[in-house]
Design an enzyme around this catalytic site. Sequence first.
Site, PDB file in Angstrom:
ATOM      1  N   HIS A  80       3.893 -16.669  -9.619  1.00 44.05           N
ATOM      2  CA  HIS A  80       2.867 -15.272  -9.179  1.00 44.05           C
ATOM      3  C   HIS A  80       1.755 -15.753  -9.165  1.00 44.05           C
ATOM      4  O   HIS A  80       0.682 -15.514  -8.359  1.00 44.05           O
ATOM      5  CB  HIS A  80       3.318 -14.529 -10.310  1.00 44.05           C
ATOM      6  CG  HIS A  80       2.425 -13.219 -10.530  1.00 44.05           C
ATOM      7  ND1 HIS A  80       2.975 -11.932 -10.401  1.00 44.05           N
ATOM      8  CD2 HIS A  80       0.928 -13.124 -10.723  1.00 44.05           C
ATOM      9  CE1 HIS A  80       1.847 -11.106 -10.376  1.00 44.05           C
ATOM     10  NE2 HIS A  80       0.623 -11.898 -10.595  1.00 44.05           N
ATOM     11  N   GLU A  81       1.235 -16.663 -10.052  1.00 47.74           N
ATOM     12  CA  GLU A  81      -0.382 -17.275 -10.175  1.00 47.74           C
ATOM     13  C   GLU A  81      -0.450 -18.007  -9.032  1.00 47.74           C
ATOM     14  O   GLU A  81      -1.536 -18.084  -8.581  1.00 47.74           O
ATOM     15  CB  GLU A  81      -0.801 -17.796 -11.619  1.00 47.74           C
ATOM     16  CG  GLU A  81      -0.649 -16.533 -12.481  1.00 47.74           C
ATOM     17  CD  GLU A  81      -1.758 -15.713 -12.701  1.00 47.74           C
ATOM     18  OE1 GLU A  81      -2.541 -15.739 -11.794  1.00 47.74           O
ATOM     19  OE2 GLU A  81      -1.506 -14.327 -13.120  1.00 47.74           O
ATOM     20  N   HIS A  84      -1.421 -16.163  -5.862  1.00 47.28           N
ATOM     21  CA  HIS A  84      -2.838 -15.758  -5.749  1.00 47.28           C
ATOM     22  C   HIS A  84      -3.810 -16.816  -5.463  1.00 47.28           C
ATOM     23  O   HIS A  84      -4.498 -16.765  -4.604  1.00 47.28           O
ATOM     24  CB  HIS A  84      -2.908 -15.181  -7.174  1.00 47.28           C
ATOM     25  CG  HIS A  84      -2.675 -14.027  -7.520  1.00 47.28           C
ATOM     26  ND1 HIS A  84      -2.692 -12.929  -6.891  1.00 47.28           N
ATOM     27  CD2 HIS A  84      -2.077 -13.556  -8.871  1.00 47.28           C
ATOM     28  CE1 HIS A  84      -2.342 -11.772  -7.703  1.00 47.28           C
ATOM     29  NE2 HIS A  84      -1.712 -12.219  -8.796  1.00 47.28           N
TER      30      HIS A  84
END
Length: 378
Positions: A80-81, A84
């Site tokens: 997820h990170e 980003h």
Amino acid sequence: MNASLQIGNLAGIPVKLHWSFLLVIPLFAWIIGSQILLTTELIAALFGVPIDVTLIAAGLNPYILGTVVALGLFVGVFIHEMAHSLIAKAKGIKIHSITLLILGGVSQMEETMPDPKVELPMALAGPLTSLAIGLVSAALVYVFDAIVADPGIAGVLAFTFGYLGLLNILLFGFNLLPAFPMDGGRVLRAWLARRMPLSRATRIAADVGKAFAVLFGIVGLLLLNPILIIIAFFIYIGANQEATFLRYNILLQDVTVADAMSSPVVTVEPTTPLSRLVEMMYETKHLGFPVVERGALVGIVALADVHKISPLDREAMQVRDVMTRNPTNLPPSAPLLDALRVITGKDIGRIPVVADGALVGIVTRTDVLRVMELREEE
């Protein structure tokens, strides 16, 4: 982040592990393991597949599976990170690191003025990645149910991937709540910023984030849920910090260090006695001085450095004995926002300003705040 250990490097981005991560994995493993039969029934009902608990409930398997699911969740958080960070990197934003810690993951990025065209895809990338992981994990539940002949092994796989599917889909939904500075709050700000000034969009998004923080805090207190209370605290503080950061960016935009620095500068030499240094502080009302030797900056000394020495020992000591050597300095053309970042990041009171190797001024925390006050009046 402090207390973090770098464990690798992916796509040029350092990946770090915070010590709190080592605490949360066994905690999650215990919570998942102690409720495994109840959770298995829930997963079977939600997915509509039978789950054999023979292997799941045997011996220490509940806690082993709890550890596997907890680690799988944090792998999902890392991806997820990473989503980003990769979008941000593609947009030209420097990524300092990704750190896994007790409440999930944090991408440390270069501080820049938010651009709605960049922030919107960057904020959506993480939740959409979590949704994709959740949907793939959920699909694997049906795949394993269809192709794995052994009921016990099929049950373990269905439990593991069903649990990870639910967690990642919940992570997707939770992150899209408009609780700034969470992903959903950043999506809200990016959407608002296309219709109004960025400062107003940030203020509205921060207020919405604070409202969610209060709501989470109340629910956390009523349910005696410490995780919700901690999340509420971080959201509230984060919303304040983001709004303050943007205010600083706007107020200090196009202001250089030369616009705020004091010049000429009162200096001291390395051989100046500490007793004389204290006298100069009283005379000038300055609490720190650059240290210059043969026209070159060699250090900086502040009242805090003097306080580290007992009054009796000061009589025999000189500035060279207590000064900070090779201090951080900035050129006159540097943005004043850089000075503010250094002052707050290193918790120092003043920065020498150097041009062509010569000391030409000094900028202090008070100088920066004074410029901000003046800009607010314009």
